[in-house]
Design a protein around this motif. Structure first.
Motif, PDB file in Angstrom:
ATOM      1  N   LEU A  18      88.040  38.723   9.759  1.00 22.36           N
ATOM      2  CA  LEU A  18      88.585  38.791  11.118  1.00 22.36           C
ATOM      3  C   LEU A  18      90.092  38.957  11.045  1.00 22.36           C
ATOM      4  CD1 LEU A  18      88.549  38.434  14.219  1.00 22.36           C
ATOM      5  CD2 LEU A  18      88.588  35.956  13.819  1.00 22.36           C
ATOM      6  N   ILE A  19      90.577  39.952  11.762  1.00 21.52           N
ATOM      7  CA  ILE A  19      92.019  40.103  11.983  1.00 21.52           C
ATOM      8  C   ILE A  19      92.233  39.969  13.482  1.00 21.52           C
ATOM      9  CG2 ILE A  19      94.051  41.576  11.802  1.00 21.52           C
ATOM     10  CD1 ILE A  19      92.690  43.001   9.455  1.00 21.52           C
ATOM     11  N   SER A  20      93.036  38.991  13.855  1.00 22.25           N
ATOM     12  CA  SER A  20      93.343  38.801  15.269  1.00 22.25           C
ATOM     13  C   SER A  20      94.785  39.206  15.525  1.00 22.25           C
ATOM     14  CB  SER A  20      93.100  37.356  15.685  1.00 22.25           C
ATOM     15  OG  SER A  20      93.977  36.487  15.009  1.00 22.25           O
ATOM     16  N   TYR A  21      95.031  39.624  16.743  1.00 24.87           N
ATOM     17  CA  TYR A  21      96.337  40.148  17.124  1.00 24.87           C
ATOM     18  C   TYR A  21      96.871  39.374  18.327  1.00 24.87           C
ATOM     19  CZ  TYR A  21      94.716  44.052  14.262  1.00 24.87           C
ATOM     20  OH  TYR A  21      94.231  44.819  13.234  1.00 24.87           O
ATOM     21  N   PRO A  22      97.834  38.493  18.123  1.00 24.37           N
ATOM     22  CA  PRO A  22      98.415  37.746  19.242  1.00 24.37           C
ATOM     23  C   PRO A  22      99.000  38.700  20.285  1.00 24.37           C
ATOM     24  CG  PRO A  22      99.138  36.825  17.146  1.00 24.37           C
ATOM     25  CD  PRO A  22      98.427  38.127  16.833  1.00 24.37           C
ATOM     26  N   GLY A  23      98.643  38.464  21.537  1.00 24.29           N
ATOM     27  CA  GLY A  23      99.193  39.256  22.632  1.00 24.29           C
ATOM     28  C   GLY A  23      98.513  40.583  22.879  1.00 24.29           C
ATOM     29  N   PHE A  24      97.612  41.008  22.005  1.00 25.12           N
ATOM     30  CA  PHE A  24      96.969  42.309  22.201  1.00 25.12           C
ATOM     31  C   PHE A  24      95.846  42.175  23.232  1.00 25.12           C
ATOM     32  CE2 PHE A  24      97.929  44.886  18.095  1.00 25.12           C
ATOM     33  CZ  PHE A  24      99.269  44.575  18.197  1.00 25.12           C
ATOM     34  N   PRO A  25      95.677  43.201  24.103  1.00 25.72           N
ATOM     35  CA  PRO A  25      94.669  43.164  25.159  1.00 25.72           C
ATOM     36  C   PRO A  25      93.326  43.737  24.691  1.00 25.72           C
ATOM     37  CG  PRO A  25      95.978  45.119  25.407  1.00 25.72           C
ATOM     38  CD  PRO A  25      96.553  44.379  24.229  1.00 25.72           C
ATOM     39  N   HIS A  26      92.377  43.752  25.607  1.00 24.60           N
ATOM     40  CA  HIS A  26      91.055  44.322  25.342  1.00 24.60           C
ATOM     41  C   HIS A  26      91.166  45.800  24.935  1.00 24.60           C
ATOM     42  CE1 HIS A  26      86.710  44.710  25.685  1.00 24.60           C
ATOM     43  NE2 HIS A  26      86.900  45.815  26.375  1.00 24.60           N
ATOM     44  N   GLY A  27      92.051  46.531  25.547  1.00 26.63           N
ATOM     45  CA  GLY A  27      92.205  47.957  25.271  1.00 26.63           C
ATOM     46  C   GLY A  27      93.104  48.261  24.097  1.00 26.63           C
ATOM     47  N   MET A  28      93.198  47.340  23.154  1.00 29.31           N
ATOM     48  CA  MET A  28      94.148  47.503  22.044  1.00 29.31           C
ATOM     49  C   MET A  28      93.931  48.761  21.194  1.00 29.31           C
ATOM     50  SD  MET A  28      93.118  44.457  19.458  1.00 29.31           S
ATOM     51  CE  MET A  28      91.756  44.671  18.320  1.00 29.31           C
ATOM     52  N   PRO A  29      92.728  49.314  21.071  1.00 31.65           N
ATOM     53  CA  PRO A  29      92.628  50.561  20.309  1.00 31.65           C
ATOM     54  C   PRO A  29      93.443  51.695  20.927  1.00 31.65           C
ATOM     55  CG  PRO A  29      90.474  49.553  20.496  1.00 31.65           C
ATOM     56  CD  PRO A  29      91.400  48.789  21.416  1.00 31.65           C
ATOM     57  N   ALA A  30      93.618  51.662  22.237  1.00 28.74           N
ATOM     58  CA  ALA A  30      94.422  52.692  22.892  1.00 28.74           C
ATOM     59  C   ALA A  30      95.899  52.333  22.902  1.00 28.74           C
ATOM     60  CB  ALA A  30      93.936  52.895  24.331  1.00 28.74           C
ATOM     61  N   THR A  31      96.202  51.040  23.082  1.00 28.69           N
ATOM     62  CA  THR A  31      97.607  50.647  23.242  1.00 28.69           C
ATOM     63  C   THR A  31      98.288  50.286  21.921  1.00 28.69           C
ATOM     64  OG1 THR A  31      97.026  48.329  23.656  1.00 28.69           O
ATOM     65  CG2 THR A  31      97.182  49.789  25.575  1.00 28.69           C
ATOM     66  N   GLU A  32      97.524  49.961  20.918  1.00 22.51           N
ATOM     67  CA  GLU A  32      98.092  49.494  19.648  1.00 22.51           C
ATOM     68  C   GLU A  32      97.471  50.218  18.452  1.00 22.51           C
ATOM     69  OE1 GLU A  32     100.575  47.495  19.815  1.00 22.51           O
ATOM     70  OE2 GLU A  32     100.370  46.798  21.869  1.00 22.51           O
ATOM     71  N   ALA A  33      97.199  51.503  18.629  1.00 21.67           N
ATOM     72  CA  ALA A  33      96.476  52.282  17.615  1.00 21.67           C
ATOM     73  C   ALA A  33      97.157  52.273  16.247  1.00 21.67           C
ATOM     74  CB  ALA A  33      96.284  53.710  18.098  1.00 21.67           C
ATOM     75  N   ALA A  34      98.458  52.355  16.188  1.00 18.20           N
ATOM     76  CA  ALA A  34      99.145  52.419  14.892  1.00 18.20           C
ATOM     77  C   ALA A  34      98.878  51.158  14.067  1.00 18.20           C
ATOM     78  CB  ALA A  34     100.641  52.623  15.095  1.00 18.20           C
ATOM     79  N   THR A  35      98.960  50.016  14.697  1.00 18.80           N
ATOM     80  CA  THR A  35      98.718  48.748  13.999  1.00 18.80           C
ATOM     81  C   THR A  35      97.262  48.652  13.549  1.00 18.80           C
ATOM     82  OG1 THR A  35     100.425  47.649  15.289  1.00 18.80           O
ATOM     83  CG2 THR A  35      98.784  46.234  14.230  1.00 18.80           C
ATOM     84  N   ILE A  36      96.364  48.945  14.463  1.00 20.67           N
ATOM     85  CA  ILE A  36      94.937  48.811  14.172  1.00 20.67           C
ATOM     86  C   ILE A  36      94.507  49.813  13.105  1.00 20.67           C
ATOM     87  CG2 ILE A  36      92.633  49.103  15.184  1.00 20.67           C
ATOM     88  CD1 ILE A  36      93.907  47.947  17.774  1.00 20.67           C
ATOM     89  N   ASN A  37      94.962  51.040  13.200  1.00 20.98           N
ATOM     90  CA  ASN A  37      94.583  52.053  12.206  1.00 20.98           C
ATOM     91  C   ASN A  37      95.030  51.660  10.801  1.00 20.98           C
ATOM     92  OD1 ASN A  37      93.325  53.603  14.129  1.00 20.98           O
ATOM     93  ND2 ASN A  37      95.061  54.981  14.421  1.00 20.98           N
ATOM     94  N   LYS A  38      96.200  51.062  10.697  1.00 20.34           N
ATOM     95  CA  LYS A  38      96.692  50.606   9.393  1.00 20.34           C
ATOM     96  C   LYS A  38      95.743  49.558   8.806  1.00 20.34           C
ATOM     97  CE  LYS A  38      99.873  47.737   9.462  1.00 20.34           C
ATOM     98  NZ  LYS A  38     100.689  46.612   9.450  1.00 20.34           N
ATOM     99  N   ASP A  39      95.315  48.624   9.633  1.00 23.51           N
ATOM    100  CA  ASP A  39      94.405  47.566   9.169  1.00 23.51           C
ATOM    101  C   ASP A  39      93.019  48.121   8.852  1.00 23.51           C
ATOM    102  OD1 ASP A  39      96.409  45.678   9.359  1.00 23.51           O
ATOM    103  OD2 ASP A  39      95.819  45.031  11.372  1.00 23.51           O
ATOM    104  N   LEU A  40      92.544  49.067   9.634  1.00 25.06           N
ATOM    105  CA  LEU A  40      91.258  49.706   9.353  1.00 25.06           C
ATOM    106  C   LEU A  40      91.285  50.422   8.003  1.00 25.06           C
ATOM    107  CD1 LEU A  40      90.293  51.259  12.793  1.00 25.06           C
ATOM    108  CD2 LEU A  40      88.946  49.612  11.505  1.00 25.06           C
TER     109      LEU A  40
END
Length: 88
Positions: free
Chosen positions: A60-82
């Motif tokens: 599990l990787i959790s993201y403080p402050g990230f919303p439900h739509g984080m794949p759209a709003t935080e793609a750079a961070t999430i893609n790096k972790d993926l």
């Protein structure tokens, strides 16, 4: 992220009323759970925290402050972790 009101309602109804416990217990491949801690649609503590405990090989990787739509709003961070998970 468009759809009819009925489609959104039916989707939320389905995932909120379905118990995936036994399905998660049966998963035997590595699973990465990514979840925003400020998700107002699917609360973090009631979903990701419990789900990762049910799979045999979950991370599990959790993201403080990230919303439900984080794949759209935080793609750079999430893609790096993926990519890091896929490479591991």
């Amino acid at each position: 992220m468009m759809g009819s009101v009925k489609a959104h309602y039916e989707g939320i109804k389905a995932f909120s009323e379905t118990d995936f416990t036994e399905d998660l217990k049966a998963v035997d491949v590595p699973v990465l759970f990514l979840h925003g801690e400020d998700d107002q649609i699917v609360p973090f503590a009631n979903s990701a925290v419990k789900a990762v405990q049910l799979v045999k090989n979950g991370k599990l990787i959790s993201y403080p402050g990230f919303p439900h739509g984080m794949p759209a709003t935080e793609a750079a961070t999430i893609n790096k972790d993926l990519l890091a998970f896929i490479r591991s």
